[in-house]
Design a protein around this motif. Structure first.
Motif, PDB file in Angstrom:
ATOM      1  N   ASP A   1      16.125 -99.911  43.927  1.00  0.00           N
ATOM      2  CA  ASP A   1      17.400-100.613  43.795  1.00  0.00           C
ATOM      3  C   ASP A   1      17.307-101.973  44.497  1.00  0.00           C
ATOM      4  O   ASP A   1      17.622-103.016  43.913  1.00  0.00           O
ATOM      5  N   SER A   2      16.849-101.973  45.745  1.00  0.00           N
ATOM      6  CA  SER A   2      16.733-103.217  46.516  1.00  0.00           C
ATOM      7  C   SER A   2      15.672-104.129  45.917  1.00  0.00           C
ATOM      8  O   SER A   2      15.866-105.345  45.823  1.00  0.00           O
ATOM      9  N   ILE A   3      14.544-103.550  45.517  1.00  0.00           N
ATOM     10  CA  ILE A   3      13.449-104.356  44.963  1.00  0.00           C
ATOM     11  C   ILE A   3      13.896-105.018  43.656  1.00  0.00           C
ATOM     12  O   ILE A   3      13.662-106.205  43.431  1.00  0.00           O
ATOM     13  N   ALA A   4      14.599-104.257  42.804  1.00  0.00           N
ATOM     14  CA  ALA A   4      15.060-104.810  41.518  1.00  0.00           C
ATOM     15  C   ALA A   4      16.081-105.919  41.739  1.00  0.00           C
ATOM     16  O   ALA A   4      16.075-106.933  41.026  1.00  0.00           O
ATOM     17  N   ARG A   5      16.942-105.727  42.735  1.00  0.00           N
ATOM     18  CA  ARG A   5      17.953-106.757  43.006  1.00  0.00           C
ATOM     19  C   ARG A   5      17.268-108.062  43.441  1.00  0.00           C
ATOM     20  O   ARG A   5      17.612-109.143  42.974  1.00  0.00           O
ATOM     21  N   LEU A   6      16.293-107.950  44.319  1.00  0.00           N
ATOM     22  CA  LEU A   6      15.553-109.139  44.778  1.00  0.00           C
ATOM     23  C   LEU A   6      14.778-109.772  43.623  1.00  0.00           C
ATOM     24  O   LEU A   6      14.738-110.998  43.478  1.00  0.00           O
ATOM     25  N   ALA A   7      14.175-108.926  42.790  1.00  0.00           N
ATOM     26  CA  ALA A   7      13.380-109.436  41.660  1.00  0.00           C
ATOM     27  C   ALA A   7      14.279-110.239  40.710  1.00  0.00           C
ATOM     28  O   ALA A   7      13.890-111.314  40.246  1.00  0.00           O
ATOM     29  N   ARG A   8      15.468-109.708  40.442  1.00  0.00           N
ATOM     30  CA  ARG A   8      16.416-110.437  39.566  1.00  0.00           C
ATOM     31  C   ARG A   8      16.814-111.765  40.197  1.00  0.00           C
ATOM     32  O   ARG A   8      16.823-112.802  39.553  1.00  0.00           O
ATOM     33  N   GLN A   9      17.133-111.706  41.502  1.00  0.00           N
ATOM     34  CA  GLN A   9      17.576-112.908  42.214  1.00  0.00           C
ATOM     35  C   GLN A   9      16.539-114.039  42.129  1.00  0.00           C
ATOM     36  O   GLN A   9      16.899-115.200  41.973  1.00  0.00           O
ATOM     37  N   TYR A  10      15.263-113.665  42.225  1.00  0.00           N
ATOM     38  CA  TYR A  10      14.209-114.694  42.259  1.00  0.00           C
ATOM     39  C   TYR A  10      13.468-114.842  40.927  1.00  0.00           C
ATOM     40  O   TYR A  10      12.494-115.587  40.837  1.00  0.00           O
ATOM     41  N   GLY A  11      13.899-114.100  39.910  1.00  0.00           N
ATOM     42  CA  GLY A  11      13.251-114.214  38.594  1.00  0.00           C
ATOM     43  C   GLY A  11      11.814-113.706  38.583  1.00  0.00           C
ATOM     44  O   GLY A  11      10.942-114.320  37.977  1.00  0.00           O
ATOM     45  N   VAL A  12      11.599-112.584  39.273  1.00  0.00           N
ATOM     46  CA  VAL A  12      10.252-112.016  39.359  1.00  0.00           C
ATOM     47  C   VAL A  12      10.206-110.728  38.520  1.00  0.00           C
ATOM     48  O   VAL A  12      11.178-109.977  38.479  1.00  0.00           O
ATOM     49  N   LYS A  13       9.080-110.495  37.828  1.00  0.00           N
ATOM     50  CA  LYS A  13       8.911-109.260  37.060  1.00  0.00           C
ATOM     51  C   LYS A  13       8.427-108.138  37.986  1.00  0.00           C
ATOM     52  O   LYS A  13       7.805-108.408  39.022  1.00  0.00           O
ATOM     53  N   VAL A  14       8.679-106.896  37.565  1.00  0.00           N
ATOM     54  CA  VAL A  14       8.290-105.751  38.388  1.00  0.00           C
ATOM     55  C   VAL A  14       7.479-104.739  37.580  1.00  0.00           C
ATOM     56  O   VAL A  14       7.890-104.319  36.496  1.00  0.00           O
ATOM     57  N   ILE A  15       6.309-104.372  38.119  1.00  0.00           N
ATOM     58  CA  ILE A  15       5.516-103.258  37.581  1.00  0.00           C
ATOM     59  C   ILE A  15       5.520-102.170  38.646  1.00  0.00           C
ATOM     60  O   ILE A  15       5.079-102.410  39.769  1.00  0.00           O
ATOM     61  N   GLU A  16       6.018-100.990  38.323  1.00  0.00           N
ATOM     62  CA  GLU A  16       5.943 -99.874  39.272  1.00  0.00           C
ATOM     63  C   GLU A  16       4.567 -99.221  39.128  1.00  0.00           C
ATOM     64  O   GLU A  16       4.224 -98.765  38.038  1.00  0.00           O
ATOM     65  N   ASP A  17       3.807 -99.171  40.207  1.00  0.00           N
ATOM     66  CA  ASP A  17       2.573 -98.383  40.198  1.00  0.00           C
ATOM     67  C   ASP A  17       2.955 -96.959  40.594  1.00  0.00           C
ATOM     68  O   ASP A  17       3.093 -96.637  41.778  1.00  0.00           O
ATOM     69  N   ALA A  18       3.149 -96.132  39.561  1.00  0.00           N
ATOM     70  CA  ALA A  18       3.592 -94.751  39.771  1.00  0.00           C
ATOM     71  C   ALA A  18       2.416 -93.791  39.570  1.00  0.00           C
ATOM     72  O   ALA A  18       2.604 -92.647  39.154  1.00  0.00           O
ATOM     73  N   SER A  19       1.213 -94.259  39.900  1.00  0.00           N
ATOM     74  CA  SER A  19       0.023 -93.411  39.762  1.00  0.00           C
ATOM     75  C   SER A  19       0.175 -92.083  40.496  1.00  0.00           C
ATOM     76  O   SER A  19      -0.414 -91.087  40.107  1.00  0.00           O
ATOM     77  N   HIS A  20       0.975 -92.095  41.606  1.00  0.00           N
ATOM     78  CA  HIS A  20       1.164 -90.876  42.393  1.00  0.00           C
ATOM     79  C   HIS A  20       2.419 -90.107  41.970  1.00  0.00           C
ATOM     80  O   HIS A  20       2.652 -89.025  42.489  1.00  0.00           O
ATOM     81  N   ALA A  21       3.251 -90.721  41.137  1.00  0.00           N
ATOM     82  CA  ALA A  21       4.657 -90.282  41.115  1.00  0.00           C
ATOM     83  C   ALA A  21       5.133 -89.699  39.796  1.00  0.00           C
ATOM     84  O   ALA A  21       6.339 -89.622  39.563  1.00  0.00           O
TER      85      ALA A  21
ATOM     86  N   LYS B   1       9.958-112.632  52.676  1.00  0.00           N
ATOM     87  CA  LYS B   1       8.790-113.299  52.083  1.00  0.00           C
ATOM     88  C   LYS B   1       9.174-114.075  50.818  1.00  0.00           C
ATOM     89  O   LYS B   1       8.633-115.154  50.554  1.00  0.00           O
ATOM     90  N   LEU B   2      10.131-113.521  50.049  1.00  0.00           N
ATOM     91  CA  LEU B   2      10.589-114.217  48.837  1.00  0.00           C
ATOM     92  C   LEU B   2      11.326-115.508  49.199  1.00  0.00           C
ATOM     93  O   LEU B   2      11.136-116.548  48.566  1.00  0.00           O
ATOM     94  N   ALA B   3      12.159-115.430  50.242  1.00  0.00           N
ATOM     95  CA  ALA B   3      12.916-116.622  50.664  1.00  0.00           C
ATOM     96  C   ALA B   3      11.944-117.727  51.091  1.00  0.00           C
ATOM     97  O   ALA B   3      12.106-118.891  50.718  1.00  0.00           O
TER      98      ALA B   3
END
Ligand SMILES: *Cc1c(COP(=O)(O)O)cnc(C)c1O
Length: 382
Positions: free
Chosen positions: A141-161, A114-116
């Motif tokens: 790990d995979s999500i962060a790598r993709l986020a870096r590659q495409y310059g996207v920020k990441v918010i973890e919704d850890a409401s359950h975790a 979807k990012l591509a």
């Protein structure tokens, strides 16, 4: 009714709440900073901002990352609607990334494709919000790598975790994200009544979130040199909110946090008993990655889709408070109005069709649990 999840309040929790009720400050005293510090230590994060709900935490996380109109946020369809609503609060639009049907978590494979595509059509998201479904961390790990590659920020919704681990570190340490968000609603891992928190290692982002939590107002003597001669002075620099947690809630939160390890131990033990009981049955359980350990907020099982409704009714009549997590967010009438239609995320819709959350909480006895298992298997004719 045996609830699928619920709070566990003991006398120590009650004493802490009473202590604050009898003190000088019900809000804006010392309790919130003390809770924030305890949570920072537990989650291994430099900064914690406690707020009045997980939803507020998501909203502030988006704002602190600069989300505004014209921006796009991507999240998982298998989540509570708040994971998507926070984007709309900021005037941004939201889109959904399909899940891995084995875990219920956002699929890094789907995300990569979807990012591509989005890059090719010039509509990359500004933020992705992976949701740690049922308490198991996403493949960060995979999500962060993709986020870096495409310059996207990441918010973890850890409401359950809260209390979950990923690669030997607690969820909340933000090693793979910009911000992590927790909820302290009574059904979650610990409770403050209503409440939530953001964790981050980014000092500037934390400062922004702290200001937005309280109307966008600052009383920082470094930012306002006039404070020396005019000690009454404060400055509203941007439009914020009143998303503060009270001292009563924070004291309860700190007391609950001290009990988190005991809660985790009970939930994990009960979860293992469920996994063993459902082996070689028509019930399937979420596959668990070797990369971490779930907090087991939810015992989310999959049953044959054509048997789910009947099973739900029968278990409820037995007094077993089953629930369904989640109706794909974009199937809500509000999101359909924005143009989403059935069939948009195939895996999420199949997951929803067979999903059932059965009781998993610290007050559940072994006998109750065995009875729940036998009722489920009996109703399924197994
Ligand atoms: C509970 C929850 C929220 C919202 O938290 P509140 O504290 O109820 O506002 C957000 N996302 C997920 C996945 C949740 O389970």
């Amino acid at each position: 009714m045996i609830p699928y999840s619920c709070q566990d309040i003991n006398e120590a929790d009650e004493r802490e709440v009473l202590r604050v009720l009898r003190s000088d400050f019900l809000t804006q005293g010392e309790e919130v900073p003390a809770f924030e510090q305890a949570l920072a230590e537990r989650a291994d994060a430099r900064e914690v901002i406690a707020v009045n709900s997980g939803t507020s935490a998501l909203h502030l996380a988006c704002l602190a990352l600069g989300l505004s109109s014209g921006d796009i946020v991507w999240t998982s369809p298998i989540s509570f609607t708040a994971s998507a609503n926070c984007a709309l609060y900021c005037g941004a639009t939201v889109d959904f990334v399909d899940i891995d049907s084995e875990t219920g978590n956002l699929s890094p494979t789907v995300l990569a494709a979807k990012l591509a595509e989005a890059e090719a059509s010039g509509c990359l998201p500004k933020i992705i919000i992976p949701v740690h479904f049922a308490g198991q961390s996403c493949d960060m790990d995979s999500i962060a790598r993709l986020a870096r590659q495409y310059g996207v920020k990441v918010i973890e919704d850890a409401s359950h975790a809260l209390g979950a681990d990923y690669k030997d570190r607690p969820v909340g340490g933000c090693r793979y994200s910009d911000v992590t968000v927790f909820s302290f609603h009574p059904v979650k891992m610990i409770t403050t009544g209503e409440g939530g928190a953001l964790t981050t290692n980014d000092a500037a982002l934390a400062e922004r979130a702290r200001a937005l939590r309280t109307h966008g107002i600052t009383r920082d003597p470094i930012q306002i040199p006039e404070l020396k001669s005019e000690p009454w002075r404060y400055e509203q620099r941007e439009l914020g909110f009143n998303y503060r947690m009270t001292d009563i809630e924070a004291a309860l939160g700190r007391s609950q946090l001290a009990r988190l390890d005991a809660f985790l131990e009970t939930r994990r033990r009960l979860a293992q008993r469920y996994l063993a009981a459902f082996r070689d049955s028509p019930v399937t359980t979420l596959s668990q990655s070797p990369d971490g350990e779930s907090s087991w907020h939810l015992m989310s099982i999959q049953v044959p889709a054509d048997a789910r409704a009947e099973l739900f009714h029968r278990l409820r009549s037995d007094g077993i408070g089953v629930n369904v997590h989640y109706i794909p967010i974009y199937l809500q009438p509000f999101y359909r109005e924005a143009g989403f239609t059935a069939g948009y995320c195939d895996a999420a819709e199949r997951f929803y069709a067979g999903a059932l959350s059965i009781p998993l909480q610290t007050r559940l006895s072994d006998d109750q649990q065995s009875w729940i298992v036998s009722r489920i298997l009996q109703h399924l004719g197994a």
